[in-house]
Write a protein that holds these residues in place. Structure first.
Motif, PDB file in Angstrom:
ATOM      1  N   PRO A   1       0.837  -1.207   0.000  1.00  0.00           N
ATOM      2  CA  PRO A   1       0.000   0.000   0.000  1.00  0.00           C
ATOM      3  C   PRO A   1       0.866   1.248   0.000  1.00  0.00           C
ATOM      4  CG  PRO A   1       0.083  -0.969   2.191  1.00  0.00           C
ATOM      5  CD  PRO A   1       0.824  -1.909   1.292  1.00  0.00           C
ATOM      6  N   PRO A   2       0.259   2.431  -0.184  1.00  0.00           N
ATOM      7  CA  PRO A   2       1.039   3.673  -0.252  1.00  0.00           C
ATOM      8  C   PRO A   2       1.920   3.898   0.970  1.00  0.00           C
ATOM      9  CG  PRO A   2      -1.195   4.049  -1.004  1.00  0.00           C
ATOM     10  CD  PRO A   2      -1.150   2.661  -0.473  1.00  0.00           C
TER      11      PRO A   2
ATOM     12  N   LEU B   1       3.822   1.858   2.268  1.00  0.00           N
ATOM     13  CA  LEU B   1       5.091   1.178   2.031  1.00  0.00           C
ATOM     14  C   LEU B   1       5.806   1.697   0.787  1.00  0.00           C
ATOM     15  CD1 LEU B   1       4.164  -2.533   2.888  1.00  0.00           C
ATOM     16  CD2 LEU B   1       5.312  -0.842   4.322  1.00  0.00           C
ATOM     17  N   THR B   2       5.025   1.992  -0.258  1.00  0.00           N
ATOM     18  CA  THR B   2       5.690   2.460  -1.493  1.00  0.00           C
ATOM     19  C   THR B   2       6.245   3.864  -1.318  1.00  0.00           C
ATOM     20  OG1 THR B   2       3.624   3.359  -2.383  1.00  0.00           O
ATOM     21  CG2 THR B   2       4.133   1.063  -2.905  1.00  0.00           C
ATOM     22  N   GLY B   3       5.600   4.672  -0.520  1.00  0.00           N
ATOM     23  CA  GLY B   3       6.089   6.018  -0.251  1.00  0.00           C
ATOM     24  C   GLY B   3       5.799   7.036  -1.322  1.00  0.00           C
ATOM     25  N   ASP B   4       5.229   6.628  -2.450  1.00  0.00           N
ATOM     26  CA  ASP B   4       4.947   7.587  -3.528  1.00  0.00           C
ATOM     27  C   ASP B   4       3.448   7.714  -3.807  1.00  0.00           C
ATOM     28  OD1 ASP B   4       4.422   5.142  -4.653  1.00  0.00           O
ATOM     29  OD2 ASP B   4       5.899   5.298  -6.280  1.00  0.00           O
ATOM     30  N   GLY B   5       2.616   7.210  -2.895  1.00  0.00           N
ATOM     31  CA  GLY B   5       1.162   7.328  -3.050  1.00  0.00           C
ATOM     32  C   GLY B   5       0.538   6.267  -3.922  1.00  0.00           C
ATOM     33  N   THR B   6       1.373   5.357  -4.472  1.00  0.00           N
ATOM     34  CA  THR B   6       0.825   4.322  -5.350  1.00  0.00           C
ATOM     35  C   THR B   6       0.578   3.031  -4.569  1.00  0.00           C
ATOM     36  OG1 THR B   6       3.002   3.477  -5.997  1.00  0.00           O
ATOM     37  CG2 THR B   6       2.066   5.273  -7.318  1.00  0.00           C
ATOM     38  N   LEU B   7      -0.272   2.178  -5.140  1.00  0.00           N
ATOM     39  CA  LEU B   7      -0.506   0.824  -4.636  1.00  0.00           C
ATOM     40  C   LEU B   7       0.088  -0.153  -5.627  1.00  0.00           C
ATOM     41  CD1 LEU B   7      -2.135  -1.182  -2.702  1.00  0.00           C
ATOM     42  CD2 LEU B   7      -3.893  -1.104  -4.480  1.00  0.00           C
ATOM     43  N   ARG B   8       0.827  -1.152  -5.128  1.00  0.00           N
ATOM     44  CA  ARG B   8       1.443  -2.139  -6.006  1.00  0.00           C
ATOM     45  C   ARG B   8       0.973  -3.537  -5.605  1.00  0.00           C
ATOM     46  NH1 ARG B   8       7.544   0.291  -5.364  1.00  0.00           N
ATOM     47  NH2 ARG B   8       7.069   2.395  -6.165  1.00  0.00           N
ATOM     48  N   VAL B   9       0.602  -4.321  -6.615  1.00  0.00           N
ATOM     49  CA  VAL B   9       0.170  -5.698  -6.410  1.00  0.00           C
ATOM     50  C   VAL B   9       1.087  -6.592  -7.224  1.00  0.00           C
ATOM     51  CG1 VAL B   9      -1.720  -7.346  -6.633  1.00  0.00           C
ATOM     52  CG2 VAL B   9      -2.218  -4.969  -6.044  1.00  0.00           C
ATOM     53  N   HIS B  10       1.835  -7.470  -6.533  1.00  0.00           N
ATOM     54  CA  HIS B  10       2.791  -8.365  -7.186  1.00  0.00           C
ATOM     55  C   HIS B  10       2.233  -9.788  -7.184  1.00  0.00           C
ATOM     56  CE1 HIS B  10       5.784  -5.128  -6.504  1.00  0.00           C
ATOM     57  NE2 HIS B  10       5.295  -5.076  -5.267  1.00  0.00           N
ATOM     58  N   ASP B  11       2.433 -10.506  -8.285  1.00  0.00           N
ATOM     59  CA  ASP B  11       2.068 -11.919  -8.301  1.00  0.00           C
ATOM     60  C   ASP B  11       3.164 -12.728  -8.977  1.00  0.00           C
ATOM     61  OD1 ASP B  11       1.454 -12.641 -11.213  1.00  0.00           O
ATOM     62  OD2 ASP B  11       0.058 -10.981 -10.978  1.00  0.00           O
ATOM     63  N   SER B  12       3.204 -14.023  -8.665  1.00  0.00           N
ATOM     64  CA  SER B  12       4.198 -14.923  -9.252  1.00  0.00           C
ATOM     65  C   SER B  12       3.571 -15.725 -10.374  1.00  0.00           C
ATOM     66  CB  SER B  12       4.753 -15.860  -8.170  1.00  0.00           C
ATOM     67  OG  SER B  12       3.688 -16.631  -7.601  1.00  0.00           O
ATOM     68  N   GLY B  13       2.673 -15.091 -11.133  1.00  0.00           N
ATOM     69  CA  GLY B  13       1.945 -15.787 -12.176  1.00  0.00           C
ATOM     70  C   GLY B  13       2.716 -15.965 -13.459  1.00  0.00           C
ATOM     71  N   ILE B  14       1.976 -16.286 -14.516  1.00  0.00           N
ATOM     72  CA  ILE B  14       2.605 -16.666 -15.779  1.00  0.00           C
ATOM     73  C   ILE B  14       3.184 -15.478 -16.526  1.00  0.00           C
ATOM     74  CG2 ILE B  14       0.494 -16.451 -17.171  1.00  0.00           C
ATOM     75  CD1 ILE B  14       1.379 -19.093 -18.559  1.00  0.00           C
ATOM     76  N   GLY B  15       2.695 -14.256 -16.240  1.00  0.00           N
ATOM     77  CA  GLY B  15       3.204 -13.074 -16.919  1.00  0.00           C
ATOM     78  C   GLY B  15       2.782 -12.996 -18.380  1.00  0.00           C
ATOM     79  N   LEU B  16       3.185 -11.900 -19.039  1.00  0.00           N
ATOM     80  CA  LEU B  16       2.812 -11.679 -20.439  1.00  0.00           C
ATOM     81  C   LEU B  16       4.040 -11.294 -21.238  1.00  0.00           C
ATOM     82  CD1 LEU B  16      -0.387  -9.463 -19.936  1.00  0.00           C
ATOM     83  CD2 LEU B  16      -0.336 -11.910 -20.473  1.00  0.00           C
ATOM     84  N   SER B  17       4.055 -11.752 -22.466  1.00  0.00           N
ATOM     85  CA  SER B  17       5.075 -11.301 -23.405  1.00  0.00           C
ATOM     86  C   SER B  17       4.595  -9.999 -24.044  1.00  0.00           C
ATOM     87  CB  SER B  17       5.321 -12.358 -24.476  1.00  0.00           C
ATOM     88  OG  SER B  17       4.137 -12.530 -25.260  1.00  0.00           O
ATOM     89  N   GLU B  18       5.494  -9.336 -24.791  1.00  0.00           N
ATOM     90  CA  GLU B  18       5.101  -8.056 -25.410  1.00  0.00           C
ATOM     91  C   GLU B  18       3.953  -8.242 -26.395  1.00  0.00           C
ATOM     92  OE1 GLU B  18       6.915  -4.262 -27.931  1.00  0.00           O
ATOM     93  OE2 GLU B  18       8.263  -5.691 -26.968  1.00  0.00           O
TER      94      GLU B  18
END
Length: 597
Positions: free
Chosen positions: A57-58, A60-77
């Protein structure tokens, strides 16, 4: 000439992100959905792949943003261009466009919910199939850009970063994020953490291992109090395998409004769909609140309701059957508890009895109807009376019940919801049972006629009384009956009631329709209403012996008016005028007599 549609991307983004969803809170549900689906896809390739979702949450990030990380399959370009930049396109559908069952989201529009709280959404992703880390940035005005990420991800997976819209920062704050995860993602099997601390249990209430039935009952009671706000009367286990559904039904301990739509808590593959899903159970089952998880029922595009199709209809019927079976078991194993349940929720059970023979049997045996001999089940009533007679209204019952009880006639109040329909279905349980609506004139056949000496002495009074009421279409009949406290009874057969409705209609119709109604009116004198004078009542006996004709006439008029009022019969203008004259006349006579003394 063939052309393609022109799409206003800004308008489409606004339509889906601001009008498809009911509240900004759903953005977290969609982020968790995408993360869990990505992990599911990666584990299909590598069963040993990590399964984690972590949130910053903000604070922890310190810049007002929210970040959600996952260890999923991801995407190519190429996948970023294909999937994130095409509204409605989803990797979670097969080549025929059908929903793939292992995924939560199917519509390719979930990410747009983030624009409810953010004006910029940044997706940093690396595909488990290989390739560099790519960064996609979408803006609320419909623009997006794709570029190589400034920093490579070490592991495959995705990070979604939200920059809040002015005034919406509270939706990204740590406490709010924690509450939203507890609401939507508590039962997800993937660990979800904030600042390294897991915040979801990963289990549904019926999946926890309880050391004993008593411990389970206590835990489920506490769950119902926390989620629904009541301690349940009982808990029913639910299962519909064809819908991949399991869950619980909590029986309300208090009366519920049958007209209000019951909202149920529905999970889709352990992600909360919504708290207020209706039409999951039949309408008669308004006395339960459910929490279920399903793998096969389809959500609507907003993922806040279930799609109405044959599978949902079949599931509704199966769940209704399980609630009904619980009631049948309760009747067989714990009659006292069933009575306590019926005292609160009889409307739902009676509604079900209209089309279910087993529930009809439960109502017949256990639900006390109002009878002229007091509360009594229909089964007990039938053992006492060969014919089940009922009144159509509660008012009619209140007038006739004391008379019927005194004659040991047997009468049931049919004025409550579903009671008449239930009584008419009794032949399904016993083909020999005779059920009929009471014709009030049937009661008169039980009354005693006066002996010839008394009738001769009363003849002048009866002739005068008949003349007074003839203009009102009513006959005078002397009889002796119990209870003696009742001076007179106004009885009208159904034929007479229909005739009165016909006359009222003729009076208000134009000349043409008045003639038509007159042609079909076949009422004869045999169907005229009757004023039954009770010769066991001392007031009636004294009125019959009054020598003053005008005072006797006032007495007859008063008895007539009192019988109409006691029976809740509608008063015509002529009836009202006569009642008024009798009241004022008796008052004038009483005050004059008092003055003379």
């Amino acid at each position: 000439m063939e052309r393609t549609f022109q799409v206003d991307l800004r308008g489409i983004v606004d339509l889906f992100s601001r009008h498809l969803y009911a509240s900004p809170r759903v953005y977290m549900r969609e982020l968790l959905q995408n993360a869990v689906d990505a992990i599911t896809a990666r584990r299909a390739l590598d069963p040993d792949a990590p399964a984690t979702v972590s949130i910053e949450p903000p604070e922890l990030t310190g810049d007002g943003t929210l970040r959600v990380h996952d260890s999923g399959i991801g995407l190519s370009e190429p996948e970023v261009h294909e999937l994130l930049a095409t509204i409605g396109r989803s990797s979670k559908r097969d080549e025929l466009g059908l929903a793939r069952h292992e995924f939560l989201g199917q519509f390719g529009i979930g990410l747009l919910s983030c624009f409810l709280v953010a004006d910029e959404v940044r997706v940093t992703t690396r595909s488990a199939r290989g390739g560099p880390t790519v960064e996609w940035t979408g803006l609320a005005d419909g623009r997006y850009r794709v570029a190589p990420a400034a920093r490579e991800r070490v592991e495959p997976g995705t990070t979604v970063t939200l920059s809040p819209v002015p005034g919406m920062a509270r939706w990204l704050a740590g406490e709010m994020v924690h509450d939203l995860i507890a609401t939507y993602g508590d039962a997800l099997p993937v660990p979800i953490s904030i600042a390294g601390r897991r915040v979801n249990s990963g289990a549904l209430p019926w999946q926890n291992g309880y050391p004993s039935p008593a411990a389970r009952a206590g835990a489920l009671r506490a769950y119902a109090e926390r989620v629904f706000g009541f301690a349940p009367f009982d808990v029913i286990d639910l299962a519909v395998p064809e819908a991949g559904l399991a869950g619980l039904a909590f029986v309300l301990p208090m009366a519920a409004n049958p007209a209000a739509h019951a909202g149920h808590r529905v999970y889709l593959r352990r992600m909360l769909l919504a708290d207020g899903v209706d039409k999951l159970l039949p309408e008669w089952a308004f006395f339960v609140r459910c929490v279920v998880d399903t793998g096969e029922l389809r959500p609507t595009a907003s993922r806040e309701a279930l799609y109405e199709d044959d599978l949902l209809a079949g599931t509704r019927e199966a769940l209704g059957a399980q609630v009904r079976d619980w009631l049948v078991r309760l009747a067989a194993t714990d009659p006292d508890r069933l009575r306590r349940f019926l005292a609160v929720h009889h409307l739902g059970v009676k509604s079900l009895a209209l089309h279910d023979v087993d529930m009809l049997r439960v109502v017949d045996r256990w639900w006390p109807m109002e009878t002229d001999a007091g509360p009594m089940t229909l089964a007990d009533f039938r053992r006492r009376h060969p014919v089940v007679r009922y009144t159509a209204t509660a008012d009619e019952f209140r007038v006739l019940a004391p008379v019927a009880a005194a004659q040991h006639f047997g009468l049931v109040n049919g004025g409550y919801a579903y009671d008449i329909e239930i009584m008419r279905r009794l032949p399904l349980l016993d083909p020999a049972v005779d059920v009929r609506r009471l014709d009030p004139t049937e009661l008169a056949t039980r009354f005693e006629p006066p002996d010839p000496v008394l009738e001769a002495r009363m003849r002048p009074f009866l002739v005068a009384a008949a003349g007074i009421l003839r203009g009102l279409g009513c006959d005078v009949v002397p009889r002796s009956f119990d209870p003696p406290a009742l001076p007179a009874l106004y009885l009208t057969s159904r034929a007479a009631a229909q005739a009165e409705e016909m006359r009222s209609a003729r009076a208000s119709a134009d000349e043409l329709w008045s003639g038509v109604l007159g042609a079909v009116d076949t009422t004869d004198a045999a169907h005229r209403p009757q004023l039954i004078l009770n010769l066991r009542n001392p007031v009636v006996r004294r009125v019959a012996e009054v020598r003053d004709p005008s005072l006797a006439a006032l007495g007859v008029q008063a008895l007539y008016g009192q019988a109409l009022l006691a029976g809740h019969h509608p008063l015509s203008p002529e009836d009202g005028a006569m009642l008024n004259r009798s009241f004022l006349g008796l008052l004038d006579w009483a005050t004059g007599a008092a003055g003379a003394r």
